[in-house]
Scaffold this motif. Sequence first.
Motif, PDB file in Angstrom:
ATOM      1  N   TRP A  32       0.750  -1.254  -0.076  1.00 48.24           N
ATOM      2  CA  TRP A  32      -0.090  -0.109   0.138  1.00 48.24           C
ATOM      3  C   TRP A  32       1.066   1.343  -0.007  1.00 48.24           C
ATOM      4  O   TRP A  32       0.371   2.294  -0.719  1.00 48.24           O
ATOM      5  CB  TRP A  32      -1.173  -0.014   1.300  1.00 48.24           C
ATOM      6  N   PRO A  33       1.887   1.392   0.946  1.00 47.22           N
ATOM      7  CA  PRO A  33       2.682   2.734   0.716  1.00 47.22           C
ATOM      8  C   PRO A  33       3.177   2.929  -0.748  1.00 47.22           C
ATOM      9  O   PRO A  33       3.809   4.075  -0.687  1.00 47.22           O
ATOM     10  CB  PRO A  33       3.699   2.342   1.578  1.00 47.22           C
ATOM     11  N   GLN A  34       3.489   2.069  -1.592  1.00 44.37           N
ATOM     12  CA  GLN A  34       4.040   2.017  -2.891  1.00 44.37           C
ATOM     13  C   GLN A  34       2.877   1.964  -3.728  1.00 44.37           C
ATOM     14  O   GLN A  34       3.399   2.121  -5.169  1.00 44.37           O
ATOM     15  CB  GLN A  34       5.238   0.967  -2.800  1.00 44.37           C
ATOM     16  N   ALA A  35       1.779   2.011  -3.725  1.00 44.35           N
ATOM     17  CA  ALA A  35       0.688   1.876  -4.742  1.00 44.35           C
ATOM     18  C   ALA A  35       0.428   3.312  -5.563  1.00 44.35           C
ATOM     19  O   ALA A  35      -0.252   2.950  -6.325  1.00 44.35           O
ATOM     20  CB  ALA A  35      -0.506   1.372  -4.041  1.00 44.35           C
ATOM     21  N   GLY A  36       0.744   4.309  -4.999  1.00 47.29           N
ATOM     22  CA  GLY A  36       0.398   5.487  -5.603  1.00 47.29           C
ATOM     23  C   GLY A  36       1.339   5.778  -6.920  1.00 47.29           C
ATOM     24  O   GLY A  36       2.025   5.165  -7.359  1.00 47.29           O
ATOM     25  N   PRO A  37       0.915   6.826  -7.555  1.00 48.53           N
ATOM     26  CA  PRO A  37       1.652   7.167  -8.766  1.00 48.53           C
ATOM     27  C   PRO A  37       2.925   8.002  -8.725  1.00 48.53           C
ATOM     28  O   PRO A  37       3.325   8.473  -7.637  1.00 48.53           O
ATOM     29  CB  PRO A  37       0.569   8.202  -9.414  1.00 48.53           C
ATOM     30  N   VAL A  38       3.656   7.967  -9.668  1.00 49.27           N
ATOM     31  CA  VAL A  38       4.851   8.836  -9.708  1.00 49.27           C
ATOM     32  C   VAL A  38       4.588  10.222  -9.744  1.00 49.27           C
ATOM     33  O   VAL A  38       5.142  10.990  -8.942  1.00 49.27           O
ATOM     34  CB  VAL A  38       5.853   8.306 -10.748  1.00 49.27           C
ATOM     35  N   ALA A  39       3.723  10.608 -10.638  1.00 50.14           N
ATOM     36  CA  ALA A  39       3.376  12.212 -10.653  1.00 50.14           C
ATOM     37  C   ALA A  39       1.960  12.229 -11.044  1.00 50.14           C
ATOM     38  O   ALA A  39       1.448  11.435 -11.810  1.00 50.14           O
ATOM     39  CB  ALA A  39       4.143  12.773 -11.701  1.00 50.14           C
ATOM     40  N   THR A  40       1.276  13.153 -10.681  1.00 48.07           N
ATOM     41  CA  THR A  40      -0.010  13.531 -11.144  1.00 48.07           C
ATOM     42  C   THR A  40      -0.148  15.073 -11.227  1.00 48.07           C
ATOM     43  O   THR A  40       0.643  15.955 -10.731  1.00 48.07           O
ATOM     44  CB  THR A  40      -1.163  13.234 -10.107  1.00 48.07           C
ATOM     45  N   ARG A  41      -0.964  15.550 -12.077  1.00 51.62           N
ATOM     46  CA  ARG A  41      -1.268  16.871 -12.296  1.00 51.62           C
ATOM     47  C   ARG A  41      -2.835  17.084 -12.320  1.00 51.62           C
ATOM     48  O   ARG A  41      -3.454  16.511 -13.487  1.00 51.62           O
ATOM     49  CB  ARG A  41      -0.589  17.619 -13.517  1.00 51.62           C
ATOM     50  N   GLU A  42      -3.109  17.905 -11.770  1.00 55.95           N
ATOM     51  CA  GLU A  42      -4.862  18.158 -11.692  1.00 55.95           C
ATOM     52  C   GLU A  42      -5.101  19.379 -12.297  1.00 55.95           C
ATOM     53  O   GLU A  42      -4.562  20.560 -12.213  1.00 55.95           O
ATOM     54  CB  GLU A  42      -5.460  18.351 -10.132  1.00 55.95           C
ATOM     55  N   SER A  43      -6.176  19.329 -13.371  1.00 59.41           N
ATOM     56  CA  SER A  43      -6.678  20.456 -14.186  1.00 59.41           C
ATOM     57  C   SER A  43      -7.964  20.644 -13.542  1.00 59.41           C
ATOM     58  O   SER A  43      -8.524  20.123 -12.905  1.00 59.41           O
ATOM     59  CB  SER A  43      -6.618  20.497 -15.487  1.00 59.41           C
ATOM     60  N   TRP A  44      -8.551  21.900 -14.351  1.00 62.93           N
ATOM     61  CA  TRP A  44      -9.934  22.307 -13.687  1.00 62.93           C
ATOM     62  C   TRP A  44     -10.981  21.016 -14.210  1.00 62.93           C
ATOM     63  O   TRP A  44     -11.789  20.905 -13.172  1.00 62.93           O
ATOM     64  CB  TRP A  44     -10.288  23.756 -14.405  1.00 62.93           C
TER      65      TRP A  44
END
Length: 488
Positions: A312-324
């Motif tokens: 679980w601690p490694q299940a996230g993404p490397v990078a994200t970017r939220e737009s409107w």
Amino acid sequence: MSTGVTDRPSTQPRTYGNWRLGRGAGLFGLGPIGTGAAFAFAVLAAAMLPVSTFAALLTAVLGVAILAPLAIRINGRSGLQAITARIAWWRGRSARQHVYLSGVASPVTGSHQLPGVLARSEVWEVETGRAGTAAVVVIPQSRHYTMTLRVAPEGMDLVDQEVTDARVGHLAAWLAALAREPHLVQAAITVETTPDPGTRLASEVAATTVDNAPDLARQVLADVVHTYPAGSATIDTRVSLTYTAPPGRPTHADVCRDVAARLPHLHAGLTGATGAGIAPMSARSLAGVVRAAYDPAAATDLTRDPHLTPDWPQAGPVATRESWDSYRHDSGVSRTWCMVEAPRGVVFASTFARLLQPDPQLLRKRVTLLYRPYRPHEAARLVENDKRDARFLASKKSRPSARDLTDLAAATQAAEEEAAGAGVIRFAVLVTATVAEPDQLDEATAVIRARAGEARLTLRPMHGSQAAGFAAGLPAGVVLPTHATIPW
């Protein structure tokens, strides 16, 4: 009065409905408090008129400026909520809160933890007896504990109408019983569809093929493995139950054991609604689902080799970017819609079928139905208030509209059914479509709008909260109102 008796069951399919959005009694949709404030401004302006015309006019203009954003409705939100959402988005963007980096590229942590509201989440595994080990997702900041069940429904093909009606009835009874479930906050039913890379079929064929099988049979099976996955899809159905911690500040371990102890009761009630097997998801399974959601390109490798599934601690993404109106995460781009208005009138049990079916234009599609039950005493007070408000709105007009009369009839029926033992539940629908590139979002939007039209749903993009909407569809127990910063 019936004039005859027949043993043949009725061939008419059942219809469902009576969903209603409560409307507070008041002028211009302001509600009781807003209406009182409007009268206060009017009285104050009238009192100041003999003294100073300018002061009275200024008071009236000030009252209109304050109350107008509360009366104007934009896609189900008031004008004040829309303005607040835009300001909150600008502030978050200026603070670079819409960008997330993890791993070696992150100055904060070296792990790939989940972003946003799930950043502090953790998973506990507890024993459930005959059901084996179950994973409970803990969100410390909200003190929420979520257990997810994986369901394998039989579908609607070759199923008699009587069986379908019985299953809907079982699901309705199960949802009504959730109102009496101690400390239950939310139930979420998620149907996720993805293109099947064919790895499961190939693994099954390889495992069941004997060494002395005829060459012709081997060739036929090889052709099936090669051609069949081209038009197939994987459908994953999950039921997530979110609890809150009881009073007394118990430890996470204590609450997780209490949640797991409720599994046999919930399992028994849900079996009749699905007609198929149900099993609690393990921590590794949850991590695999989350990992594949954030990085669709990794889903094939995770399916072929389950040992690649991270913790679980490694299940996230490397990078994200939220737009409107979109959300970029690793190898995918997603857009999430929420329900603005439930279907008007009556619907059939198959109304949502096309919305849940796979779409080849999308990498992944996730449809989540969120249920938040009212406690029995809250439900009784709510339906009586709704009936009183609906009667007031219909009676204040000399000629009430058809919608006012229909709303009054629905509120009266809801009050009668609640008095007879029915439950009252708030519900919402979230739809997330994931594609590979941003220029494919327009096609995904057209697909989702067409499916929503077939389901008679009114959807709108979750502007300014795409990351939170994306997380709410995952088996992690995100209760959106708990994390909201905009007053509703």
